[in-house]
Design an enzyme around this catalytic site. Sequence first.
Site, PDB file in Angstrom:
ATOM      1  N   HIS A 106      -3.646   2.131  -0.801  1.00 31.34           N
ATOM      2  CA  HIS A 106      -5.020   1.755  -1.154  1.00 31.34           C
ATOM      3  C   HIS A 106      -5.957   2.018   0.007  1.00 31.34           C
ATOM      4  O   HIS A 106      -5.561   1.963   1.172  1.00 31.34           O
ATOM      5  CB  HIS A 106      -5.105   0.285  -1.561  1.00 31.34           C
ATOM      6  CG  HIS A 106      -4.498  -0.660  -0.574  1.00 31.34           C
ATOM      7  ND1 HIS A 106      -3.147  -0.865  -0.487  1.00 31.34           N
ATOM      8  CD2 HIS A 106      -5.051  -1.446   0.375  1.00 31.34           C
ATOM      9  CE1 HIS A 106      -2.897  -1.734   0.462  1.00 31.34           C
ATOM     10  NE2 HIS A 106      -4.036  -2.097   1.011  1.00 31.34           N
ATOM     11  N   HIS A 108      -9.641   0.676   1.569  1.00 33.19           N
ATOM     12  CA  HIS A 108     -10.623  -0.413   1.560  1.00 33.19           C
ATOM     13  C   HIS A 108     -12.013   0.180   1.774  1.00 33.19           C
ATOM     14  O   HIS A 108     -12.195   1.035   2.656  1.00 33.19           O
ATOM     15  CB  HIS A 108     -10.380  -1.385   2.724  1.00 33.19           C
ATOM     16  CG  HIS A 108      -9.056  -2.084   2.704  1.00 33.19           C
ATOM     17  ND1 HIS A 108      -8.907  -3.380   2.261  1.00 33.19           N
ATOM     18  CD2 HIS A 108      -7.823  -1.692   3.096  1.00 33.19           C
ATOM     19  CE1 HIS A 108      -7.639  -3.755   2.391  1.00 33.19           C
ATOM     20  NE2 HIS A 108      -6.965  -2.739   2.896  1.00 33.19           N
TER      21      HIS A 108
HETATM   22  P1  AMP Z   1      -3.593  -4.347   3.033  1.00 34.59           P
HETATM   23  O1  AMP Z   1      -3.394  -5.541   3.906  1.00 34.59           O
HETATM   24  O2  AMP Z   1      -4.286  -3.189   3.676  1.00 34.59           O
HETATM   25  O3  AMP Z   1      -2.278  -3.967   2.386  1.00 34.59           O
HETATM   26  O4  AMP Z   1      -4.593  -4.781   1.894  1.00 34.59           O
HETATM   27  C1  AMP Z   1      -4.221  -5.507   0.774  1.00 34.59           C
HETATM   28  C2  AMP Z   1      -5.484  -6.098   0.211  1.00 34.59           C
HETATM   29  O5  AMP Z   1      -5.211  -6.564  -1.074  1.00 34.59           O
HETATM   30  C3  AMP Z   1      -6.019  -7.271   1.026  1.00 34.59           C
HETATM   31  O6  AMP Z   1      -7.332  -6.987   1.453  1.00 34.59           O
HETATM   32  C4  AMP Z   1      -5.981  -8.429   0.037  1.00 34.59           C
HETATM   33  O7  AMP Z   1      -7.093  -9.270   0.155  1.00 34.59           O
HETATM   34  C5  AMP Z   1      -5.985  -7.707  -1.302  1.00 34.59           C
HETATM   35  N1  AMP Z   1      -5.389  -8.422  -2.404  1.00 34.59           N
HETATM   36  C6  AMP Z   1      -4.260  -9.168  -2.392  1.00 34.59           C
HETATM   37  N2  AMP Z   1      -4.020  -9.655  -3.627  1.00 34.59           N
HETATM   38  C7  AMP Z   1      -5.006  -9.187  -4.430  1.00 34.59           C
HETATM   39  C8  AMP Z   1      -5.314  -9.337  -5.816  1.00 34.59           C
HETATM   40  N3  AMP Z   1      -4.540 -10.062  -6.643  1.00 34.59           N
HETATM   41  N4  AMP Z   1      -6.412  -8.715  -6.305  1.00 34.59           N
HETATM   42  C9  AMP Z   1      -7.197  -7.988  -5.486  1.00 34.59           C
HETATM   43  N5  AMP Z   1      -6.969  -7.805  -4.168  1.00 34.59           N
HETATM   44  C10 AMP Z   1      -5.884  -8.402  -3.645  1.00 34.59           C
END
Ligand code: AMP
Length: 143
Positions: A106, A108
């Site tokens: 993903h 951001h």
């Molecule tokens: P990363 O730490 O780069 O893997 O980013 C994962 C992101 O997913 C974090 O910014 C979390 O806040 C986000 N996240 C976790 N659970 C959910 C969810 N159920 N819906 C949307 N975003 C989420």
Amino acid sequence: MSLNGTYDPDNIFAKILRGEIPCAKVYEDDQVLSFMDAFPQTSGHTLVIPKTPSRNLLDTDPDMLTHVIHTTQTIASAVKTALDPDGIVITQFNGAPAGQTVFHLHFHILPRYTGGQMRDHASGQMADMDVLKQLAAKINAAL
Ligand code: AMP
């Protein structure tokens, strides 16, 4: 999880893709999905993911990566139009030691405002789904 781990089909984004967990959807096509981060570091924090399984940038098919990055640019432009930030941060983490917490690729998109704070990565409070849906609709309307 190390960079060499296997893809977990039960990670939270895989569940979102299967519709098992709700999200505030911004956009989707047959290859990608964009939705609001549920624990936003800034207001308008948006994510872009491929629909095919890959853990990070290194194990993603290059053609898919091209489409994900192109979509990230398109969504970032819509964030600019919709929310009028002073700057936009794009981040992407590979492996737990690098800060990755969800092991499905993903990007951001983080709107920044002059003088505004950005909460630490993966430490935020869960946002209200109605607020996220309003932001998603606003960004979608700017596409
Ligand atoms: P990363 O730490 O780069 O893997 O980013 C994962 C992101 O997913 C974090 O910014 C979390 O806040 C986000 N996240 C976790 N659970 C959910 C969810 N159920 N819906 C949307 N975003 C989420």
